[in-house]
Write a protein that holds these residues in place. Structure first.
Motif, short mmCIF file in Angstrom:
data_model
loop_
_atom_site.label_atom_id
_atom_site.label_comp_id
_atom_site.label_asym_id
_atom_site.label_seq_id
_atom_site.Cartn_x
_atom_site.Cartn_y
_atom_site.Cartn_z
N UNK A 58 52.44 32.65 45.65
CA UNK A 58 51.48 31.60 45.34
C UNK A 58 51.91 30.91 44.05
N UNK A 59 51.91 29.57 44.04
CA UNK A 59 52.13 28.81 42.82
C UNK A 59 50.77 28.44 42.25
N UNK A 60 50.57 28.70 40.96
CA UNK A 60 49.31 28.39 40.29
C UNK A 60 49.64 27.49 39.10
N UNK A 61 49.10 26.27 39.13
CA UNK A 61 49.44 25.30 38.10
C UNK A 61 48.26 24.92 37.23
N UNK A 62 48.55 24.01 36.33
CA UNK A 62 47.57 23.53 35.37
C UNK A 62 46.25 23.15 36.04
N UNK A 63 45.15 23.69 35.51
CA UNK A 63 43.82 23.38 36.03
C UNK A 63 43.40 24.26 37.20
N UNK A 64 44.25 25.21 37.60
CA UNK A 64 43.91 26.09 38.74
C UNK A 64 43.58 27.50 38.26
N UNK A 65 42.72 28.15 39.04
CA UNK A 65 42.33 29.53 38.78
C UNK A 65 42.68 30.36 40.00
N UNK A 66 43.35 31.48 39.77
CA UNK A 66 43.61 32.42 40.86
C UNK A 66 42.75 33.65 40.63
N UNK A 67 42.11 34.12 41.67
CA UNK A 67 41.29 35.33 41.62
C UNK A 67 42.01 36.39 42.43
N UNK A 68 42.22 37.55 41.83
CA UNK A 68 42.97 38.62 42.48
C UNK A 68 42.08 39.86 42.52
N UNK A 69 41.86 40.37 43.70
CA UNK A 69 41.04 41.57 43.87
C UNK A 69 41.75 42.80 43.33
N UNK A 70 40.95 43.76 42.93
CA UNK A 70 41.48 45.04 42.45
C UNK A 70 42.35 45.69 43.53
#
Length: 109
Positions: free
Chosen positions: A72-84
């Motif tokens: 996954x690419x995550x750029x400026x202004x983006x939020x990634x949520x990652x489960x435990x």
């Protein structure tokens, strides 16, 4: 139960050099950690598994993340949520500034 309120200024917090390519500032309580993270272009964070959910908000730059088998690419202004319990790995494709939020559930940081 006594309520405790603390106000912190990012500029007053100690910048900790994790590696030559990664630095961070941390605000932590018994149940939550908020980190300001600075990654130089080309920085790698090796594969790890978190015991808690994580959210990473990219303020500047781009991260290439591998979460389990997904890239996954995550750029400026983006939020990634990652489960435990998911395996994650990070590479900075540009100089990157991000905020990471994690619930610890205990005094462990």
């Amino acid at each position: 139960m006594t309520s405790r309120v603390v106000v912190c200024r990012w500029e007053n917090l100690e910048l900790t050099k994790v590696t030559e390519m990664v630095s961070r500032k941390i605000v932590a309580t018994n149940s939550q950690v908020v980190s300001q993270v600075y990654l130089k272009k080309g920085a790698h964070i090796p594969s790890c598994v978190s015991e808690s959910d994580r959210s990473i908000y990219v303020l500047q730059g781009v991260l290439r993340m591998r979460v389990d088998d997904e890239e996954i690419l995550v750029g400026e202004g983006e939020i990634i949520q990652i489960s435990a319990q998911l395996t994650r790995q990070v590479e900075a494709l540009d100089d990157t500034f991000a905020i990471e939020f994690a619930n610890t559930g205990s005094a462990t940081k």
